[in-house]
Scaffold this motif. Structure first.
Motif, short mmCIF file in Angstrom:
data_model
loop_
_atom_site.label_atom_id
_atom_site.label_comp_id
_atom_site.label_asym_id
_atom_site.label_seq_id
_atom_site.Cartn_x
_atom_site.Cartn_y
_atom_site.Cartn_z
N GLY A 166 -11.08 11.89 -3.68
CA GLY A 166 -10.71 12.18 -2.30
C GLY A 166 -9.92 11.09 -1.62
N ILE A 167 -9.86 9.90 -2.20
CA ILE A 167 -9.08 8.80 -1.62
C ILE A 167 -7.61 9.18 -1.63
N THR A 168 -6.96 9.03 -0.50
CA THR A 168 -5.55 9.43 -0.38
C THR A 168 -4.59 8.26 -0.27
N HIS A 169 -5.08 7.11 0.22
CA HIS A 169 -4.20 5.96 0.45
C HIS A 169 -4.92 4.68 0.03
N ALA A 170 -4.15 3.76 -0.54
CA ALA A 170 -4.72 2.48 -0.99
C ALA A 170 -3.85 1.34 -0.48
N PHE A 171 -4.52 0.25 -0.11
CA PHE A 171 -3.84 -0.94 0.39
C PHE A 171 -4.44 -2.16 -0.29
N VAL A 172 -3.60 -3.12 -0.60
CA VAL A 172 -4.03 -4.35 -1.26
C VAL A 172 -3.59 -5.52 -0.39
N GLY A 215 0.81 -1.21 0.00
CA GLY A 215 0.00 0.00 0.00
C GLY A 215 0.83 1.25 0.00
N GLY A 216 0.15 2.38 -0.18
CA GLY A 216 0.84 3.65 -0.17
C GLY A 216 -0.10 4.80 -0.46
N VAL A 217 0.48 5.98 -0.58
CA VAL A 217 -0.26 7.20 -0.83
C VAL A 217 -0.54 7.33 -2.33
N ASP A 218 -1.71 7.89 -2.64
CA ASP A 218 -2.08 8.10 -4.05
C ASP A 218 -1.08 9.01 -4.73
N ASN A 219 -0.61 8.59 -5.89
CA ASN A 219 0.27 9.46 -6.68
C ASN A 219 -0.15 9.50 -8.15
N SER A 220 -1.42 9.21 -8.39
CA SER A 220 -1.93 9.21 -9.76
C SER A 220 -2.02 10.63 -10.31
N PRO A 221 -1.54 10.83 -11.53
CA PRO A 221 -1.65 12.15 -12.15
C PRO A 221 -3.03 12.41 -12.76
#
Length: 110
Positions: free
Chosen positions: A61-67, A49-55
């Motif tokens: 509003g989602i800031t962090h994603a974990f799998v 997982g980590g912080v959103d860095n999509s351009p």
């Protein structure tokens, strides 16, 4: 068949980067903290997982994603409804998150 478990967070705007990093690290640590009641062994197959860095700018509003990955539905069900380490983690998020989304899937099952 394995189950992929996506967890998406929007942390509240007033939550410090330090607190977010701690919560994120504790979620990643669930891989070892979650122990199966029968085998007494960790049962989460993988976690990342980590912080959103999509351009693209469409995170909503989602800031962090974990799998997370579970070997089967039974392990996922135990994690979601009974695992004490998971329950404690969820309680620790009280007041920190604005929005949580969870999506589970089995690869290539449509």
């Amino acid at each position: 068949m394995s189950i992929t478990h996506l967890v998406l967070f929007q942390f509240k705007a007033d939550v410090s980067a330090e607190v977010i990093k701690d919560a994120s690290s504790r979620l990643l640590a669930l891989k070892d903290a979650c122990v199966h009641p029968t085998s007494q062994q960790p049962y989460v197959k993988s976690v990342s997982g980590g912080v959103d860095n999509s351009p693209e700018g469409i995170s909503g509003g989602i800031t962090h994603a974990f799998v997370m990955e579970f070997a089967n539905e039974e392990d996922r069900a135990y994690y979601v409804s009974q695992d004490p380490a998971h329950k404690a983690f969820v309680q620790s998020l009280d007041g920190l998150v604005e929005k949580v989304q969870v999506i589970d899937f089995t690869d290539r099952v449509f």
